[in-house]
Design an enzyme around this catalytic site. Structure first.
Site, PDB file in Angstrom:
ATOM      1  N   ASP A  77       0.840  -1.195   0.000  1.00 28.51           N
ATOM      2  CA  ASP A  77       0.000   0.000   0.000  1.00 28.51           C
ATOM      3  C   ASP A  77       0.877   1.247   0.000  1.00 28.51           C
ATOM      4  O   ASP A  77       1.993   1.236   0.536  1.00 28.51           O
ATOM      5  CB  ASP A  77      -0.897   0.036   1.241  1.00 28.51           C
ATOM      6  CG  ASP A  77      -1.938  -1.066   1.233  1.00 28.51           C
ATOM      7  OD1 ASP A  77      -2.209  -1.611   0.158  1.00 28.51           O
ATOM      8  OD2 ASP A  77      -2.472  -1.365   2.314  1.00 28.51           O
ATOM      9  N   ARG A  78       0.366   2.302  -0.561  1.00 23.75           N
ATOM     10  CA  ARG A  78       1.144   3.536  -0.653  1.00 23.75           C
ATOM     11  C   ARG A  78       1.744   3.977   0.678  1.00 23.75           C
ATOM     12  O   ARG A  78       2.928   4.317   0.748  1.00 23.75           O
ATOM     13  CB  ARG A  78       0.282   4.651  -1.241  1.00 23.75           C
ATOM     14  CG  ARG A  78       1.036   5.968  -1.408  1.00 23.75           C
ATOM     15  CD  ARG A  78       0.201   6.992  -2.139  1.00 23.75           C
ATOM     16  NE  ARG A  78       1.002   8.159  -2.477  1.00 23.75           N
ATOM     17  CZ  ARG A  78       0.615   9.128  -3.296  1.00 23.75           C
ATOM     18  NH1 ARG A  78      -0.574   9.070  -3.858  1.00 23.75           N
ATOM     19  NH2 ARG A  78       1.400  10.146  -3.558  1.00 23.75           N
TER      20      ARG A  78
END
Length: 265
Positions: A77-78
């Site tokens: 995830d970012r």
């Protein structure tokens, strides 16, 4: 650059000197077939319709840095930092992806969560796929919940004598997480399920605790870091483990919390 350490003490994951996430990516391991980097928080793995204005991505940055094409074997995830694995051709990346689908890859994460977590446990809680109205607009909705399991281990507990929301003090735990499945936002959603959201999680977490961590400890990221990944090399077949230190902002956060460690009675 090959890192074979599997069970090194947690203190060795911590970074003593801050490092900037700008500039070249830190390469943890590289050979003729694969390369692993330390992904900083906030960096997208590749272009995404979720953020059309973003211009910096791990795939393009690493390609330019190494002078050759790279293919991501998985995603983070970012806001999540840590070990991110690539292959130098699509076939190798597909082989690594297949290992992950078959639960042959061993991933370890460290996280700081709200509240006191005691001992170890297993979270066995099926998760429905969470659709993004932009990125997932072409996917078929209403899929049944999928099996998802995560093992957790409490490493340390901290209590800061300052009120947060309805609580008289801010309590935190440092935990080690080992997911056996890889559902979307699995760790973040699983920790919320047991009422210990990860600090800095703006989607699933505790807004008051996130604000407290920002104002008192200058921590602005998600306190979730992939610290090791074990897998079979797609070419040689040998088992290897690649390890990463905590990103410097999370390491600094944990180091500050050590001043408030609760000693078990």
């Amino acid at each position: 650059m090959n890192n074979e350490a599997v069970d090194k003490p947690f203190s060795q994951y911590m970074v003593e000197q801050p490092r900037s996430s700008a500039g070249p990516l830190t390469v943890l391991y590289q050979d003729e077939d694969i390369v692993a980097i330390e992904k900083p928080p906030g960096l997208l793995v590749h272009r995404s319709p979720i953020d059309k204005h973003e211009t910096v991505f791990a795939v393009q940055t690493l390609r330019d840095q190494l002078g050759k094409h790279v293919f991501p074997a998985h995603r983070l995830d970012r806001p999540t930092s840590g070990v991110l694995l690539f292959a130098f051709d699509g076939r190798m990346a597909a082989q690594l992806g297949q290992q992950m689908m078959q639960k042959q890859v061993h991933k370890t994460y460290h996280a700081v969560v709200r509240g006191f977590v005691y001992s170890t446990g297993l979270i066995d809680y099926a998760l429905k796929y969470k659709y993004d109205k932009i990125a997932d607009k072409h996917k078929r909705p209403q899929q049944p919940a999928q099996m998802a399991t995560t093992t957790y281990e409490s490493l340390a507990r901290y209590e800061v004598p300052e009120p947060v929301g309805k609580y008289q003090s801010a309590r935190y735990s440092l935990v080690k997480l080992t997911p056996s499945t890889g559902r979307k936002h699995q760790l973040r959603r699983h920790l919320v399920h047991i009422r210990h959201p990860i600090i800095g999680d703006t989607t699933h977490g505790d807004g008051k605790q996130n604000k407290f961590a920002k104002s008192h400890f200058s921590f602005n990221n998600l306190a979730l870091n992939c610290t090791s990944m074990g897998f079979h090399h797609p070419s040689s077949g040998r088992w290897m483990t690649i390890s990463s230190e905590l990103h410097h902002e999370m390491a600094t956060f944990v180091r500050h919390l050590e001043n408030f460690r609760v000693v078990p009675s």
